[in-house]
Design a protein around this motif. Structure first.
Motif, PDB file in Angstrom:
ATOM      1  N   VAL A 196      40.285 -31.912  58.036  1.00 58.97           N
ATOM      2  CA  VAL A 196      39.207 -31.705  57.080  1.00 58.97           C
ATOM      3  C   VAL A 196      37.860 -31.975  57.755  1.00 58.97           C
ATOM      4  O   VAL A 196      36.920 -31.194  57.636  1.00 58.97           O
ATOM      5  N   LYS A 197      37.824 -33.060  58.509  1.00 57.31           N
ATOM      6  CA  LYS A 197      36.565 -33.425  59.166  1.00 57.31           C
ATOM      7  C   LYS A 197      36.139 -32.376  60.191  1.00 57.31           C
ATOM      8  O   LYS A 197      35.010 -31.913  60.174  1.00 57.31           O
ATOM      9  N   VAL A 198      37.023 -32.005  61.092  1.00 58.81           N
ATOM     10  CA  VAL A 198      36.595 -31.096  62.159  1.00 58.81           C
ATOM     11  C   VAL A 198      36.433 -29.653  61.685  1.00 58.81           C
ATOM     12  O   VAL A 198      35.638 -28.905  62.240  1.00 58.81           O
ATOM     13  N   ALA A 199      37.189 -29.256  60.659  1.00 61.87           N
ATOM     14  CA  ALA A 199      37.089 -27.850  60.240  1.00 61.87           C
ATOM     15  C   ALA A 199      36.176 -27.660  59.027  1.00 61.87           C
ATOM     16  O   ALA A 199      35.785 -26.546  58.716  1.00 61.87           O
ATOM     17  N   GLY A 200      35.837 -28.737  58.360  1.00 59.45           N
ATOM     18  CA  GLY A 200      34.977 -28.597  57.183  1.00 59.45           C
ATOM     19  C   GLY A 200      35.634 -27.809  56.068  1.00 59.45           C
ATOM     20  O   GLY A 200      34.985 -27.132  55.290  1.00 59.45           O
ATOM     21  N   VAL A 201      36.942 -27.920  55.991  1.00 59.34           N
ATOM     22  CA  VAL A 201      37.709 -27.179  54.982  1.00 59.34           C
ATOM     23  C   VAL A 201      38.509 -28.198  54.191  1.00 59.34           C
ATOM     24  O   VAL A 201      39.074 -29.117  54.768  1.00 59.34           O
ATOM     25  N   SER A 202      38.534 -28.044  52.887  1.00 61.31           N
ATOM     26  CA  SER A 202      39.110 -29.104  52.053  1.00 61.31           C
ATOM     27  C   SER A 202      40.610 -29.283  52.261  1.00 61.31           C
ATOM     28  O   SER A 202      41.308 -28.370  52.684  1.00 61.31           O
ATOM     29  N   GLN A 241      43.183 -28.402  67.369  1.00 59.37           N
ATOM     30  CA  GLN A 241      42.554 -29.550  68.021  1.00 59.37           C
ATOM     31  C   GLN A 241      43.268 -30.852  67.684  1.00 59.37           C
ATOM     32  O   GLN A 241      43.644 -31.616  68.570  1.00 59.37           O
ATOM     33  N   ILE A 242      43.463 -31.064  66.409  1.00 62.30           N
ATOM     34  CA  ILE A 242      44.059 -32.338  66.001  1.00 62.30           C
ATOM     35  C   ILE A 242      45.508 -32.435  66.458  1.00 62.30           C
ATOM     36  O   ILE A 242      45.940 -33.469  66.978  1.00 62.30           O
ATOM     37  N   PHE A 243      46.261 -31.359  66.282  1.00 65.36           N
ATOM     38  CA  PHE A 243      47.658 -31.395  66.742  1.00 65.36           C
ATOM     39  C   PHE A 243      47.725 -31.604  68.256  1.00 65.36           C
ATOM     40  O   PHE A 243      48.548 -32.377  68.756  1.00 65.36           O
ATOM     41  N   ALA A 244      46.857 -30.903  68.987  1.00 68.19           N
ATOM     42  CA  ALA A 244      46.901 -30.990  70.453  1.00 68.19           C
ATOM     43  C   ALA A 244      46.496 -32.374  70.936  1.00 68.19           C
ATOM     44  O   ALA A 244      47.089 -32.928  71.854  1.00 68.19           O
ATOM     45  N   GLN A 245      45.483 -32.943  70.285  1.00 68.16           N
ATOM     46  CA  GLN A 245      44.994 -34.243  70.740  1.00 68.16           C
ATOM     47  C   GLN A 245      45.872 -35.410  70.318  1.00 68.16           C
ATOM     48  O   GLN A 245      46.027 -36.376  71.051  1.00 68.16           O
ATOM     49  N   LYS A 246      46.430 -35.314  69.123  1.00 63.33           N
ATOM     50  CA  LYS A 246      47.141 -36.482  68.590  1.00 63.33           C
ATOM     51  C   LYS A 246      48.644 -36.331  68.517  1.00 63.33           C
ATOM     52  O   LYS A 246      49.360 -37.311  68.329  1.00 63.33           O
ATOM     53  N   GLY A 247      49.133 -35.115  68.603  1.00 58.05           N
ATOM     54  CA  GLY A 247      50.557 -34.911  68.391  1.00 58.05           C
ATOM     55  C   GLY A 247      50.848 -34.766  66.910  1.00 58.05           C
ATOM     56  O   GLY A 247      50.027 -35.131  66.056  1.00 58.05           O
ATOM     57  N   ALA A 287      43.657 -24.403  72.747  1.00 55.49           N
ATOM     58  CA  ALA A 287      44.929 -23.716  72.968  1.00 55.49           C
ATOM     59  C   ALA A 287      45.645 -24.194  74.232  1.00 55.49           C
ATOM     60  O   ALA A 287      46.845 -24.486  74.187  1.00 55.49           O
ATOM     61  N   PRO A 288      44.951 -24.323  75.359  1.00 53.99           N
ATOM     62  CA  PRO A 288      45.661 -24.787  76.553  1.00 53.99           C
ATOM     63  C   PRO A 288      46.282 -26.161  76.356  1.00 53.99           C
ATOM     64  O   PRO A 288      47.409 -26.414  76.785  1.00 53.99           O
ATOM     65  N   LEU A 289      45.548 -27.041  75.681  1.00 53.87           N
ATOM     66  CA  LEU A 289      46.090 -28.378  75.444  1.00 53.87           C
ATOM     67  C   LEU A 289      47.241 -28.320  74.448  1.00 53.87           C
ATOM     68  O   LEU A 289      48.216 -29.067  74.547  1.00 53.87           O
ATOM     69  N   MET A 290      47.129 -27.415  73.487  1.00 54.45           N
ATOM     70  CA  MET A 290      48.179 -27.279  72.478  1.00 54.45           C
ATOM     71  C   MET A 290      49.489 -26.857  73.140  1.00 54.45           C
ATOM     72  O   MET A 290      50.544 -27.418  72.840  1.00 54.45           O
ATOM     73  N   ILE A 291      49.412 -25.870  74.005  1.00 49.39           N
ATOM     74  CA  ILE A 291      50.615 -25.410  74.712  1.00 49.39           C
ATOM     75  C   ILE A 291      51.291 -26.591  75.411  1.00 49.39           C
ATOM     76  O   ILE A 291      52.499 -26.804  75.317  1.00 49.39           O
ATOM     77  N   GLN A 292      50.459 -27.369  76.085  1.00 49.47           N
ATOM     78  CA  GLN A 292      50.996 -28.522  76.796  1.00 49.47           C
ATOM     79  C   GLN A 292      51.584 -29.543  75.838  1.00 49.47           C
ATOM     80  O   GLN A 292      52.663 -30.101  76.058  1.00 49.47           O
ATOM     81  N   ALA A 293      50.881 -29.769  74.732  1.00 50.65           N
ATOM     82  CA  ALA A 293      51.357 -30.734  73.748  1.00 50.65           C
ATOM     83  C   ALA A 293      52.701 -30.291  73.176  1.00 50.65           C
ATOM     84  O   ALA A 293      53.576 -31.121  72.900  1.00 50.65           O
TER      85      ALA A 293
END
Lengths: 201, 201, 201, 201
Positions: A38-44, A22-28, A106-112
């Motif tokens: 950390v925020k979206v996945a709740g993982v440290s 999500q973060i990579f796809a949305q922000k690059g 995933a679809p956005l990631m491919i495009q990114a």
DNA sequence: AATGAATGAGCCTTCATTCAT
DNA sequence: CATGAATGAAGGCTCATTCAT
């Protein structure tokens, strides 16, 4: 990467994959921050590095995972003997839409990935995405240009359709969510219109 | 901003505007770095802050300048009584291409503004670009849908054309340079094809 | 590194060089922290990176500077035609002591370089210190073993003296300050004793 | 610490003690990492903390264990009525060398303790090592300075010998292994030479 | 006005420490 | 008892911003 990642519960694996994707796809690549994940996945914070070493390693993993998963699904779905241009493209998009049920970005990631230009990973990204682009092209070769009106250039049609699909996809993601059914419906509408005007009747 | 900026030699003003515009347009707000601008404009770091206060102020100025300049030119060029859909769009694109002679990255900047999503400036950006979008829409209202084949939805056509033009433009900028003549030629080619397939003959 | 460092006021250059040298010499490469240097040099964190890029770059610079400066001084002081073993060694130590007036931690830094084993810089360190070790060896070759008692092995004497000098130096630095006069006096005392017992009379 | 540590099989106890001792001795307190110990001892990360609470607790235990063990052996070996300076020192070194058969890094650990300056444990370290230093001094008091040449200062001799032994030891450990026989042979060689030059004949 | 040296907040990464299994 | 996955504080480094010259 640390292969023990795959020993985690599938649920947690997916939570991490989805968070990073999500973060990579949305922000690059560059603007994607560990804190966001950390925020979206709740993982440290430390855990990402425990499994993937560094940011580039994480990106590489997610990019690879994304393409491999998509290609696997495409291998199944494209095995139908569809030969119509828009049918083939629709299968591709509906495959992506199907994947979004599990990996929403995933679809956005491919495009990114296709647009990514950060030097740190541009090389690896181009390499990873090639198999996907190859499979797409291969599938489209089944289509014969005979059905096109003579005023229509195949090359310009390809570009027009691909830019349009990309635009529709970006809009579909613009509110942070992705409604795959609505997306496919919209794609279908555009493809119907295009069929009407680019084919000889 | 500091209005004394306009007391600078026009040449220097443009060097600064172009430098900032290039970096903002190519990299987006967050990734645009002061150092990059220093490099391309050959103007010292402190000066940007002297005249524009901070990064957001500089972005706001450049965005505003870009839209105002474009709107001024459009006001002239759209005054022709062209009523054809593609003629109107071509005038718009050729106006942008014309501007690129003086502000090479203005067309890309306009596009970047529409996609900018950095929270720090997203509000101001949307506000600045509105007058431009308004003028475009207004111009396109002159066109009557009567000439379109009934299978063609005006709304989908708008999107398709705009996504395609955006795609062509991005490609045109992808090597770091922008050849406005080549760009217009390519736009023309696409528009010719589209005319052939969306109009009743 | 950024050569503009040399445009700084000599005073500030030396404050930075001394700060880095002190921390590197006292703690070793890995444990030397930027924050420590900030504290002792009163120069902000960012500046070190502005001039030296990264920690390894800073270490390389300081190491190089240290050796070059020492070698320059040695070139002068060793030009005397002293041929006595302990005289030569004393000249070397008094040269280091002299340098400590300007760069108080240079003698300790030289020693730290010989012991440094952090992989990130071990290669560069070994390379930098070689010219110094070369000059030392060259100087000691002037000494003929004839004056040694036959019970004395030259090799073991070398080691004993060098380990002892190192020990004395470490003790001299152990309270955080370095009193060069006291250091030289102590060295002298040891050398006197050694002369008495290793030479034939 | 948790006394149940002593309920472990002796073999495992020693594996842990040796692992910690090696890393602490080679790298010093701060740079010694839990992961390194895990690697060399093959004991999981959690276990160290289970028995010793934290890094400082582990260091304290190992330091204490090392000194106590050494002192026990010294108590035996120094009970011989050797009165010669170098004989006494040789007994000490050969005792350390003997211990290295079971705890290979104990001699290096003792030395590392004397040099340790990390604030977190420096206090406790100094305290722990005192009994050892006391025993050494006590043993050396048996030696009468009468046999020394009058040119030889007892204090400077002490330092020279101790610095030299330390240097030889460090070199002996420098390749990661410690060959106790070779070490003792080298010590013996140096002591022989020194006997020849510091004693009246 | 113009410069670029100087600063410090923020992000990537490491590692001692905790804790669920 | 043992394990190693999980956490978060701290250190290296970047970059918008300030300020002395």
């Amino acid at each position: 990467m640390n292969d023990k990642f795959f020993d985690l519960k599938k649920e947690k694996q997916d939570k991490m994959i989805n968070g990073a994707m999500q973060i990579f796809a949305q922000k690059g690549y560059k603007l994607a921050s560990t804190d966001d994940m950390v925020k979206v996945a709740g993982v440290s914070k430390g855990l990402w590095f425990h499994y993937f070493g560094n940011k580039a390693g994480l990106y590489t993993f997610v990019a690879d995972y994304c393409v491999k998963y998509l290609n696997m699904e495409l291998a199944v779905n494209l095995s139908s003997n569809a030969t119509d241009y828009f049918d083939i493209l629709y299968v591709i998009e509906s495959t992506k839409a199907g994947i979004s049920k599990i990996y929403p970005f995933a679809p956005l990631m491919i495009q990114a990935m296709e647009e990514e230009d950060d030097e740190e990973i541009t090389e690896v990204t181009k390499l990873k995405i090639e198999p996907y682009l190859g499979k797409i092209n291969e599938a489209l070769e089944r289509f014969s240009n005979d059905r096109l009106r003579e005023e229509v250039s195949r090359e310009m049609l390809d570009k027009t359709v691909s830019y349009t699909v990309k635009g529709i996809r970006e809009k579909a993601y613009s509110n942070g969510e992705f409604d795959s059914d609505r997306y496919l419906a919209e794609i279908n509408e555009y493809f119907s219109m295009m069929r009407n005007i680019v084919y000889t009747n």
